[in-house]
Design an enzyme around this catalytic site. Sequence first.
Site, mmCIF file in Angstrom:
data_model
loop_
_atom_site.group_PDB
_atom_site.id
_atom_site.type_symbol
_atom_site.label_atom_id
_atom_site.label_comp_id
_atom_site.label_asym_id
_atom_site.label_seq_id
_atom_site.Cartn_x
_atom_site.Cartn_y
_atom_site.Cartn_z
ATOM 1 C CE LYS A 82 -3.934 1.891 2.627
ATOM 2 N NZ LYS A 82 -4.793 1.668 3.825
ATOM 3 C CB SER A 156 -8.399 3.071 2.558
ATOM 4 O OG SER A 156 -7.388 2.736 3.531
ATOM 5 C CB SER A 180 -8.281 0.101 5.650
ATOM 6 O OG SER A 180 -9.170 1.167 5.857
#
Length: 471
Positions: A82, A156, A180
Amino acid sequence: MDSNRLTELTASQLAGLIASKELSPVEVTEAYLERIDAIDPKLNAFITVCAEGAMQAAREAEQAVVNGDSLGPLHGLPLAVKDQFETRGILTTAGSRILADYVPDRDATVITRAANAGAILIGKLNMTQFAAGGGDPYPFGEARNPWNPERTPGLSSSGSGIAIAASLAAITLGEDTGGSIRMPASVNGIVGLRPTWGLVSRYGMLPFCWSMDIGGPMTRTVEDAALVMNAIAGYDRNDPQTSRLPVSDYTASLTGDLSGVRIGVLKEFVQEEAVHQDVLSAVAAAATRLEELGASVEEVSFPTVTDISIVAASISESDGAFVHRDWLRNRPGDYGQNTRRRLIAGSLIPAHIVHKAARIRTLFRSEWQGVLERFDAVISPTMPNPPGKIEHVDGVNSREEAERRFGHRNSATFPAAFLGAPALSVPCGFSSDGMPVGLHIMTGRFEDGLALRIGHAYQESTEWHTMRPDV
């Protein structure tokens, strides 16, 4: 081996084949980079692809195998992370235009540890702006669910979920504040572990909420998640909040034996009026399977849990607003309107509300200990509904709408974040229209191995984890 077949192998399988010299790290890395070139333009899992650096690292990894050097547990495995984790000399945007040119001079601890274990960084993954949720278009291309590009890939750590589901990386890292890691794991049909808070260093991870943020693995299988945890968990002097407790061998916890394990099904998260019928059916079947595997399974009521998402959000939103205070003053136009609205709203939460939320947190932890006296783990759906269509929110016109979109009321993922407890999402079925459903497994603090053990035993008795989207 055919490159498409190669990228369908699990990380654990790849690691074994590399160690036995049946596969080359160069061959594996080339296969993933070719697939990224072919597939990712349709899905936008990546913000940055590190092709040149990855191939150099792969050649070095191959030479280490040839030389007979000692190999780490992730040796030669293509890793994507990420874009919230800082990477030395590599663009790190946190999914935002504000950091569109930010190139750190340090690596996050999890990046260093993964590299020391032999992983090869192949890229940085798409995410919502500053991990602050959805409603706005992604600044670096709309992330799309590989099972249906019109459906949401989750929030996310969306790119991390997509990359595993679409076989664009062998392993990925996500970050979880309120869900997330687990939510995109659920909607992409993969495994995602939120570790115990303090078990994995946050050094070099761009923050949102100091007391809830943590990084963790997102993988094809529970074995792969355990493999990654063996590499990244443990005390870090750069993050004084990390635990000094000895780190378990998480792969050793995968015994397949659930005899004597007490599992509670959280009644509040399986209410028919609040959960899609396909999700209810999948989780009920999973509960039955766990019982068949030797666990004792019964329903448990934990009424406080239904309001915890709003309470937790009082802390996380206030914290996030503080982190962003200078940019909100000086560069408000560089945020998406929903992200900006959320952060400004967080800055308006009165101090007495945040203090009250902290006191409720203490009470909630005490009540959770009562649950753990009766059960070793509790399960629920990870998400109450299959993934819906991608939508961009143009405005919020009522209090009810604001609560639905930004309050995460009655979320099954927020309680673990509030408690600092580990929680695992594993695939447990599909909706009638072919979208993945996740089973959420929550245990006591530092019982990450138990969550993995339960998830692994369930996984091995089903075929959900073997199914791949047609991309």
